[in-house]
Write an enzyme that holds these catalytic residues in place. Structure first.
Site, PDB file in Angstrom:
ATOM      1  N   LYS A  63     -17.712  16.566 -17.360  1.00 14.62           N
ATOM      2  CA  LYS A  63     -18.526  15.761 -16.453  1.00 14.62           C
ATOM      3  C   LYS A  63     -18.217  16.048 -14.988  1.00 14.62           C
ATOM      4  O   LYS A  63     -19.134  16.105 -14.166  1.00 14.62           O
ATOM      5  CB  LYS A  63     -18.298  14.280 -16.765  1.00 14.62           C
ATOM      6  CG  LYS A  63     -19.260  13.377 -16.013  1.00 14.62           C
ATOM      7  CD  LYS A  63     -19.078  11.919 -16.395  1.00 14.62           C
ATOM      8  CE  LYS A  63     -20.112  11.064 -15.700  1.00 14.62           C
ATOM      9  NZ  LYS A  63     -19.951   9.643 -16.029  1.00 14.62           N
TER      10      LYS A  63
ATOM     11  N   PHE B  27     -11.934   8.385 -23.696  1.00 13.11           N
ATOM     12  CA  PHE B  27     -13.082   7.750 -24.327  1.00 13.11           C
ATOM     13  C   PHE B  27     -14.170   8.785 -24.591  1.00 13.11           C
ATOM     14  O   PHE B  27     -14.525   9.557 -23.702  1.00 13.11           O
ATOM     15  CB  PHE B  27     -13.621   6.622 -23.433  1.00 13.11           C
ATOM     16  CG  PHE B  27     -14.859   5.978 -23.999  1.00 13.11           C
ATOM     17  CD1 PHE B  27     -14.792   5.256 -25.180  1.00 13.11           C
ATOM     18  CD2 PHE B  27     -16.082   6.108 -23.363  1.00 13.11           C
ATOM     19  CE1 PHE B  27     -15.927   4.671 -25.722  1.00 13.11           C
ATOM     20  CE2 PHE B  27     -17.226   5.530 -23.894  1.00 13.11           C
ATOM     21  CZ  PHE B  27     -17.144   4.808 -25.068  1.00 13.11           C
ATOM     22  N   GLN B  28     -14.681   8.805 -25.785  1.00 14.35           N
ATOM     23  CA  GLN B  28     -15.705   9.754 -26.231  1.00 14.35           C
ATOM     24  C   GLN B  28     -15.280  11.203 -26.048  1.00 14.35           C
ATOM     25  O   GLN B  28     -16.098  12.067 -25.743  1.00 14.35           O
ATOM     26  CB  GLN B  28     -17.051   9.479 -25.552  1.00 14.35           C
ATOM     27  CG  GLN B  28     -17.650   8.163 -26.022  1.00 14.35           C
ATOM     28  CD  GLN B  28     -19.124   8.011 -25.684  1.00 14.35           C
ATOM     29  OE1 GLN B  28     -19.591   8.519 -24.675  1.00 14.35           O
ATOM     30  NE2 GLN B  28     -19.845   7.294 -26.519  1.00 14.35           N
TER      31      GLN B  28
ATOM     32  N   MET C 291     -34.056  16.105 -57.284  1.00 13.87           N
ATOM     33  CA  MET C 291     -33.351  17.314 -57.700  1.00 13.87           C
ATOM     34  C   MET C 291     -32.002  16.954 -58.347  1.00 13.87           C
ATOM     35  O   MET C 291     -31.581  17.580 -59.313  1.00 13.87           O
ATOM     36  CB  MET C 291     -33.149  18.251 -56.508  1.00 13.87           C
ATOM     37  CG  MET C 291     -32.763  19.662 -56.895  1.00 13.87           C
ATOM     38  SD  MET C 291     -33.976  20.463 -57.972  1.00 13.87           S
ATOM     39  CE  MET C 291     -35.009  21.328 -56.791  1.00 13.87           C
TER      40      MET C 291
ATOM     41  N   GLU D  69     -28.629  12.064 -32.248  1.00  9.14           N
ATOM     42  CA  GLU D  69     -28.483  13.449 -31.794  1.00  9.14           C
ATOM     43  C   GLU D  69     -28.832  14.464 -32.885  1.00  9.14           C
ATOM     44  O   GLU D  69     -29.316  15.554 -32.589  1.00  9.14           O
ATOM     45  CB  GLU D  69     -27.063  13.706 -31.279  1.00  9.14           C
ATOM     46  CG  GLU D  69     -26.741  13.027 -29.954  1.00  9.14           C
ATOM     47  CD  GLU D  69     -26.235  11.606 -30.116  1.00  9.14           C
ATOM     48  OE1 GLU D  69     -26.308  11.081 -31.265  1.00  9.14           O
ATOM     49  OE2 GLU D  69     -25.781  11.003 -29.139  1.00  9.14           O
TER      50      GLU D  69
END
Lengths: 595, 191
Positions: free
Chosen positions: A178, A128-129, A498, A66
């Site tokens: 959802k 969940f999630q 760097m 993502e």
């Protein structure tokens, strides 16, 4: 489709029964979204179902993590000037998006990110999630929403786009549970409420403009200091900036984010300023008597030590964000406005009042600036056997200049990023995409994919380091899938360059964890992903390899094995002033050719 | 008392500025917001995220039809920090207006406290007598306790609580400051 048909369709969609997921897609289409970057998951499946049905209208780009979706959307947004759009699932999908959101917030990139959420009746149960997405993203977005009912989905989506693109642009998250995606509701194309309340000031105060222009006309040692705000204000703003600089004959420098707003090929261009800016840009800033800041925010990487920053100047600051004014540096004339409108107003006033600059003073000023230029602060020691990173970029620059295609450059973060900013000339806005404010390693590859998707026929290159590229290397797979032929130009020194440079200069050469052992074979890695891998180990290899890269229409990794010890100069050490910058030890002794 | 002033509260916030900072001013801000979910978290998050200091905070819906809430924040910082706080608050999307009452001029500040005092005998009588002096109202009473309701400026409430300490103070609940400008003008007129 005829006008009448369109009208009819509009009347139908003005009030129509739809599921929440259908509304999301309908609203995105109305917002003109053509491409959405995302990754499916449980909590966004109904929306993905609609994407499946609307493939002809909205193109979905499947990233491999993502975080990549957000950076790709940033690259898309920054290279087009449109709002970038991303779609991710709940929980880990949303948390993976956080870095990209923060990146977009700091660099003022307009994004709308839709996140799935667990059903409303499960919120708060550690389902969940489940993650508190609006809670987590509140400080790293310009605004965010947790949608409460299906009916409000369209207005929230339209509102989100309005907020993302208005005023100082930024990322907006819409969190959609959802069950609301399944639920039927009435699609209403009503004007979102926020458009009445969120109306950022864009028109400049004319008194302030007149005062600013009067001071500019009297300036003896002026400088334009411009930033990403000019790019964000649109192409017209860049054109107006050129016109104003032409009118005044003032020198101009820019921040990392503002590169391209003014052509690097112009002789009034001083190069980038700041920590790794040119000697002439930083000294001009330090010694100027009038500073005209347009769309930059006095970032600490630009100002260096704040109490010694440009001590003798009258400062004019144009910014669309009132909170950027006087935040880090006190200014004399603040102008809260859109850069395009402020520039237009300045030009109008200059012409109307028939102002003339103090030519004698400007001649002396330019003479001084040309003295500073002679320091040749970007000089480096050339080598026959080892590829210097700067040399590799010069070769890339020449190849891009010789190529008829439009070219877009993204970078990761580190030494290679600063060298790219120093050595690649940008003559047009929206061609340069880099993570400036947040400094996100792993930004470049997905951003390049986003830019390439937006400009399929352009030459898009990600100037990378071998450490940064590994942070989002999985997006190779995405690039290959969509035949987005991005070129990844790795300046491979096997160090986090760097970090190594700071350790060498500031931490007694104790190179703690900055060397990467067991790097992958980037040529084989490219091939494993279905791309082309090329390697250059000597300066002689380089020409051949670059020629091959320019020729191919496939995703390509170019592994340029560069000098491991090269440091990025010039440099203002952290906490020092502009006139305390240090030059490369090589600068005085070698190579006086201007770069 | 409506001028910029230094407030000397006994308790210090964990974000209390270090000794090197001078010119710390206390300002009372009225923030008119769209009352939507998360708006308070947004305002408070801005303070914690940027290291600003909140001394007092009150919030309630003031217009149900317009779903408008009013947040009154007393914050402290250098003059530059106060200006930044206001500019940052105005950047928040649900924030409609920010008014610095300390700068806008005369305004009334009030705070309400519920003060529980336990005791018997002389201390109990003394507590009741002092409450009368402060025009604090007993709103609950048992044979060995009172709850007083007191309204007034922060200084008055502080003074009353200090007096109650030796008289059996056991618990205090304070609302924080609510503030409004004096005269016929409203918030909107202040532009």
């Amino acid at each position: 489709m005829t006008q009448a048909n369109l009208k009819e369709q509009e009347a139908q969609t003005n009030e129509k029964q739809m599921t929440g997921a259908e509304m999301v897609i309908q609203a995105l289409i109305e917002q003109g979204v053509e491409v959405i970057f995302g990754y499916p998951g449980g909590a966004v499946l109904p929306i993905y179902d609609e994407i499946f049905k609307n493939q002809d209208k909205i193109k979905h780009i499947l990233v491999r993590q993502e975080g990549g979706a957000l950076h790709a959307a940033e690259g898309y947004a920054r290279s087009t000037g449109k709002v970038g759009c991303a779609l991710v699932t709940s929980g880990p999908g949303a948390t993976n998006a956080v870095t990209g959101l923060t990146d977009a917030l700091l660099d003022s990139i307009p994004l709308v990110c839709i996140t799935g959420q667990v059903p409303t009746f499960l919120i708060g149960t550690d389902a969940f999630q489940e993650a508190d997405t609006t809670g987590i993203t509140r400080p790293c977005t310009k605004h965010n929403y947790l949608v409460q009912t299906a009916n409000e989905i369209p207005s929230k989506v339209h509102e989100a786009f309005h907020v993302a693109r208005s005023g100082r642009p930024g990322p907006v998250v819409i969190d959609i549970p959802k069950n609301l995606q399944f639920e039927k509701g009435t699609y209403q194309k009503d004007k979102p409420k926020v458009e009445q309340t969120y109306t950022p000031v864009t028109e400049p105060n004319m008194h302030a403009i007149e005062e600013a222009v009067r001071i500019m006309a009297q300036a003896k040692r002026p400088v334009f200091y411009t930033g990403g705000g000019v790019i964000n204000a649109g192409k017209k703003a860049s054109e107006l900036l050129r016109e104003l600089v032409e009118l005044t004959n003032f020198p101009i420098t820019s921040t990392l984010m503002g590169l391209g707003a003014f052509p690097a090929s112009d002789d009034k261009w001083l190069g980038m300023l700041g920590m790794h800016g040119t000697y002439e840009a930083n000294w001009t800033m330090h010694d100027c008597d009038v500073m005209i800041n347009i769309g930059a925010r006095f970032d600490d990487r630009v100002t260096g030590r704040v109490d010694k920053f440009s001590p003798k100047s009258t400062k004019i600051h144009v910014d669309i964000d009132a909170s950027s004014i006087n935040k880090n540096i006190k200014v004399d004339i603040p102008i809260v406005a859109d850069a395009e409108k402020a520039l237009q107003a300045m030009i109008d006033v200059w012409k109307r009042k028939q102002y003339k600059t103090d030519q004698d003073a400007l001649n002396i000023w330019w003479k001084q600036i040309n003295e500073w230029r002679k320091k040749n602060s970007l000089a480096y020691k050339k080598d026959d056997k080892i590829i210097k990173p700067q040399y590799a970029l010069e070769k890339l620059r020449d190849a891009m200049a010789a190529d008829p295609r439009d070219s877009y450059v993204t970078t990761e973060v580190g030494q290679h990023q600063m060298w790219a900013a120093q050595f690649l000339p940008f003559n047009h806005p929206n061609r340069w995409m880099t993570s400036g404010g947040l400094g996100t390693m792993g930004y470049g590859l997905p951003a390049a994919i986003g830019a390439q998707i937006a400009h399929p026929d352009a030459f898009v290159v990600d100037v990378a380091g071998e450490a940064s590229i590994l942070m989002n290397i999985q997006e190779m797979s995405c690039a290959v899938q969509y035949r987005a032929p991005v070129k990844i130009f790795i300046l491979n020194n096997q160090w986090m360059g760097m970090v190594r440079q700071w350790q060498e200069l500031l931490h007694g050469e104790r190179y703690s964890e900055s060397y990467t052992e067991s790097l992958p074979d980037f040529v084989k890695l490219a091939e494993a992903y279905g791309g082309i891998g090329l390697r250059a180990e000597t300066p002689d290899d380089l020409d051949k390899v670059i020629a091959e890269m320019m020729k191919t229409d496939r995703v390509t990794i170019v592994d340029v094995c560069v000098d491991q010890k090269e440091n990025c100069f010039p440099m203002i050490p952290s906490g020092k002033a502009h006139n305390e910058m240090i030059l490369s030890p090589d600068a005085a002794a070698f190579d006086k050719t201007l770069v | 008392m409506n001028q910029t002033r230094k407030r000397n509260r006994g308790t210090k916030s964990v974000y209390a500025p270090g000794p090197e900072q001078e010119n710390i001013e206390s300002h009372t801000l009225a923030i008119i917001v769209r009352n939507e979910p998360g708006v308070l978290a947004r305002v408070i998050g801005l303070f914690t995220g940027r290291g600003y200091n909140i001394d007092s905070l009150t919030v309630a819906e003031v217009d149900h039809e317009e779903t408008t809430s009013r947040i009154t924040i007393v914050c402290s910082g250098t003059p530059d920090v106060i200006i930044q706080i206001k500019a940052q608050l105005e950047q928040l999307i649900p924030v409609k207006r920010v008014r610095d009452l300390t700068i806008f001029g005369p305004h009334v500040e009030r705070e309400l406290a519920l003060v529980k005092v336990a005791g018997t005998g002389d201390t109990r009588i003394e507590a009741l007598r002092l409450a009368d002096v402060f025009r604090a109202k007993p709103v609950d009473s048992t044979l060995e306790s009172f709850i007083f309701e007191i309204t007034g400026t922060t200084e008055k409430v502080d003074a009353f609580i200090d007096l109650m300490k030796p008289l059996g103070l056991v618990d205090v609940s304070r609302t924080g400051i609510a503030a409004i400008s004096r005269g016929a003008t409203t918030h909107d007129d202040l532009d």
